[in-house]
Design an enzyme around this catalytic site. Structure first.
Site, PDB file in Angstrom:
ATOM      1  N   LYS A  42       5.947   5.371  -3.483  1.00 47.55           N
ATOM      2  CA  LYS A  42       6.996   4.466  -3.955  1.00 47.55           C
ATOM      3  C   LYS A  42       8.122   5.196  -4.681  1.00 47.55           C
ATOM      4  CE  LYS A  42       4.535   0.096  -4.165  1.00 47.55           C
ATOM      5  NZ  LYS A  42       4.123  -1.041  -4.977  1.00 47.55           N
TER       6      LYS A  42
ATOM      7  N   LYS B 116       1.198   1.350   8.829  1.00 47.16           N
ATOM      8  CA  LYS B 116       0.584   0.031   8.730  1.00 47.16           C
ATOM      9  C   LYS B 116       1.636  -1.070   8.550  1.00 47.16           C
ATOM     10  CE  LYS B 116      -0.413  -0.592   3.881  1.00 47.16           C
ATOM     11  NZ  LYS B 116      -1.257  -1.254   2.947  1.00 47.16           N
TER      12      LYS B 116
ATOM     13  N   LYS C 228       4.461  -5.595   3.970  1.00 51.80           N
ATOM     14  CA  LYS C 228       5.341  -6.686   3.551  1.00 51.80           C
ATOM     15  C   LYS C 228       6.644  -6.170   2.958  1.00 51.80           C
ATOM     16  CE  LYS C 228       2.469  -7.558  -0.533  1.00 51.80           C
ATOM     17  NZ  LYS C 228       1.563  -8.471  -1.149  1.00 51.80           N
TER      18      LYS C 228
HETATM   19  P1  AMP Z   1      -0.426  -5.276  -0.136  1.00 50.62           P
HETATM   20  O1  AMP Z   1       0.259  -6.015   0.964  1.00 50.62           O
HETATM   21  O2  AMP Z   1      -0.217  -3.801  -0.036  1.00 50.62           O
HETATM   22  O3  AMP Z   1      -0.164  -5.849  -1.505  1.00 50.62           O
HETATM   23  O4  AMP Z   1      -1.974  -5.444   0.099  1.00 50.62           O
HETATM   24  C1  AMP Z   1      -2.744  -6.587  -0.164  1.00 50.62           C
HETATM   25  C2  AMP Z   1      -4.087  -6.437   0.537  1.00 50.62           C
HETATM   26  O5  AMP Z   1      -3.906  -6.496   1.972  1.00 50.62           O
HETATM   27  C3  AMP Z   1      -4.801  -5.103   0.266  1.00 50.62           C
HETATM   28  O6  AMP Z   1      -6.215  -5.314   0.214  1.00 50.62           O
HETATM   29  C4  AMP Z   1      -4.408  -4.262   1.448  1.00 50.62           C
HETATM   30  O7  AMP Z   1      -5.321  -3.226   1.710  1.00 50.62           O
HETATM   31  C5  AMP Z   1      -4.385  -5.297   2.587  1.00 50.62           C
HETATM   32  N1  AMP Z   1      -3.412  -4.897   3.619  1.00 50.62           N
HETATM   33  C6  AMP Z   1      -2.078  -4.722   3.434  1.00 50.62           C
HETATM   34  N2  AMP Z   1      -1.476  -4.364   4.585  1.00 50.62           N
HETATM   35  C7  AMP Z   1      -2.442  -4.295   5.532  1.00 50.62           C
HETATM   36  C8  AMP Z   1      -2.462  -3.972   6.930  1.00 50.62           C
HETATM   37  N3  AMP Z   1      -1.344  -3.662   7.586  1.00 50.62           N
HETATM   38  N4  AMP Z   1      -3.643  -3.994   7.579  1.00 50.62           N
HETATM   39  C9  AMP Z   1      -4.769  -4.324   6.923  1.00 50.62           C
HETATM   40  N5  AMP Z   1      -4.834  -4.642   5.614  1.00 50.62           N
HETATM   41  C10 AMP Z   1      -3.694  -4.630   4.909  1.00 50.62           C
END
Ligand code: AMP
Ligand code: TRP
Length: 343
Positions: A114, A197, A200
């Site tokens: 980040k 990956k 968001k």
């Molecule tokens: P975040 O969107 O990074 O705040 O992640 C929230 C949760 O969703 C965490 O447990 C991440 O590991 C999971 N997560 C986020 N993006 C992905 C993705 N592309 N594929 C699988 N899991 C994800």
């Protein structure tokens, strides 16, 4: 509260929750809530480690809670609450800050990602401290298992180290938690770039399918999703071919692998069954069906989401906070006593 093992996890109320968050995190929680005593948090204190518009933050906080509920987290089985409504999180974070080391936080890959290669100018202290707050979330509840995506494993590792360090210094206080990371198949990659990956915070909306995208948007995004060379629908785990000089080596198809994984997750079919369905057919048919499979999940999900009012969500969140607060308070009281605070 029961004597089942406890799990804790959370998602930040920022950005658009997408099918990667659902398949990689929430869908897994739903399966776990029967086996474990489950606590699921909307981590708004974490969200403000990067600038947030207050009105949007309020809206997103409620939206995440509604998404938890619409996806099938049952408030009778699991506690759902907003992190900032239980002030013990911030208090324990402060105390853990005094045993956490600068050097271990500097190693955190999420922070490094980040802040782009060590440039700390303009970066908030909160972002640096993010993993310590996450450790506080986990340790406050005697959490044994932390279901998270691969990217969060390093943060859970820090929570383990801080728990052990505190216990060593002040006597047995914290349970040392374990990360529970799902198998590789649940890592959903970006539709515009299958080497990264789905995220968001992606700049292009063609990277992800949001849980609130309508059917037409899903069709449009799937149609635009990048694919690999060749026209057959085959699932390959091989890495992409780099050596163009050896054409007999099967080329990997990371984009198609990702799309087939998404298809498999939402349809319950295996990648092999999906391959068999599209023998002699091309990307056009496959993509049409994939959009339909995703919409077959999203349409009823969005109907449930729309039926949950702000008031209902708030009531569940407040009840959740009431339920977990005594646990947090008991642990924090113990910590304060151990470090020498007068009660
Ligand atoms: P975040 O969107 O990074 O705040 O992640 C929230 C949760 O969703 C965490 O447990 C991440 O590991 C999971 N997560 C986020 N993006 C992905 C993705 N592309 N594929 C699988 N899991 C994800
Ligand atoms: N940092 C996590 C993420 O971005 C969210 C989170 C905050 C969390 N506190 C937590 C996850 C405690 C598990 C346990 O995904």
């Amino acid at each position: 509260m029961t004597n089942k093992k406890r799990i804790f996890s959370g998602i930040q109320p920022s950005g658009n929750l997408h099918i990667g968050n659902y398949l990689g995190a929430i869908a897994n929680w739903i399966k776990l809530q029967d086996e474990f005593e489950s606590i699921f948090c909307v981590v708004d204190l974490h969200a403000i480690t990067v600038p947030q518009d207050p009105e949007t933050l309020r809206k997103k906080t409620l939206e995440i809670a509604k998404i938890y509920l619409a996806a099938g987290i049952d408030p009778k089985k699991s506690s759902i609450f907003i992190q900032s409504q239980v002030s013990e999180h911030a208090e324990l974070c402060w105390i853990l800050n005094t045993i956490a080391k600068m050097s271990e936080l500097e190693k955190m890959t999420q922070f490094k990602d980040k802040t782009q290669a060590g440039v700390s100018e303009g970066i908030g202290v909160g972002l640096f401290d993010y993993p310590v707050l996450m450790a506080a979330d986990i340790l406050l509840y005697g959490t044994e298992v932390v279901p998270v995506g691969e990217d969060q494993k390093q943060h859970v590792e820090l929570a383990r180290d801080l728990a052990k360090r505190f216990n060593h210094k002040f006597g047995e206080t914290f349970i040392v938690p374990k990360a529970f990371v799902k198998e590789e198949g649940m890592r959903v990659m970006g539709l515009d770039d299958p080497t990264k990956k789905m995220s968001k915070s992606a700049t292009s909306e063609y990277n992800y399918i949001s849980l609130t995208d309508d059917a037409e948007t899903v069709k449009r995004k799937i149609k635009k999703a990048v694919t690999d060379s060749g026209s057959e629908i085959v699932y390959s785990d091989d890495p992409p071919r780099v050596d163009e000089a050896s054409p007999r080596v099967e080329a990997g198809k990371p984009a198609l692998k990702n799309l087939i994984n998404i298809y498999a997750s939402f349809s319950g079919k295996t990648p092999k069954e999906i391959e068999a369905l599209y023998v002699g057919k091309g990307y056009g048919d496959f993509k049409n069906d994939l959009a339909e499979v995703i919409n077959n999940f999203l349409t009823p999900f969005q109907e449930k989401l729309a039926a949950i009012s702000d008031e209902d969500a708030l009531e569940i969140l407040r009840a959740g906070a009431e339920k977990v607060r005594p646990l947090a308070k008991a642990k924090l009281d113990d910590v304060k006593k151990k470090v020498g605070f007068i009660s």
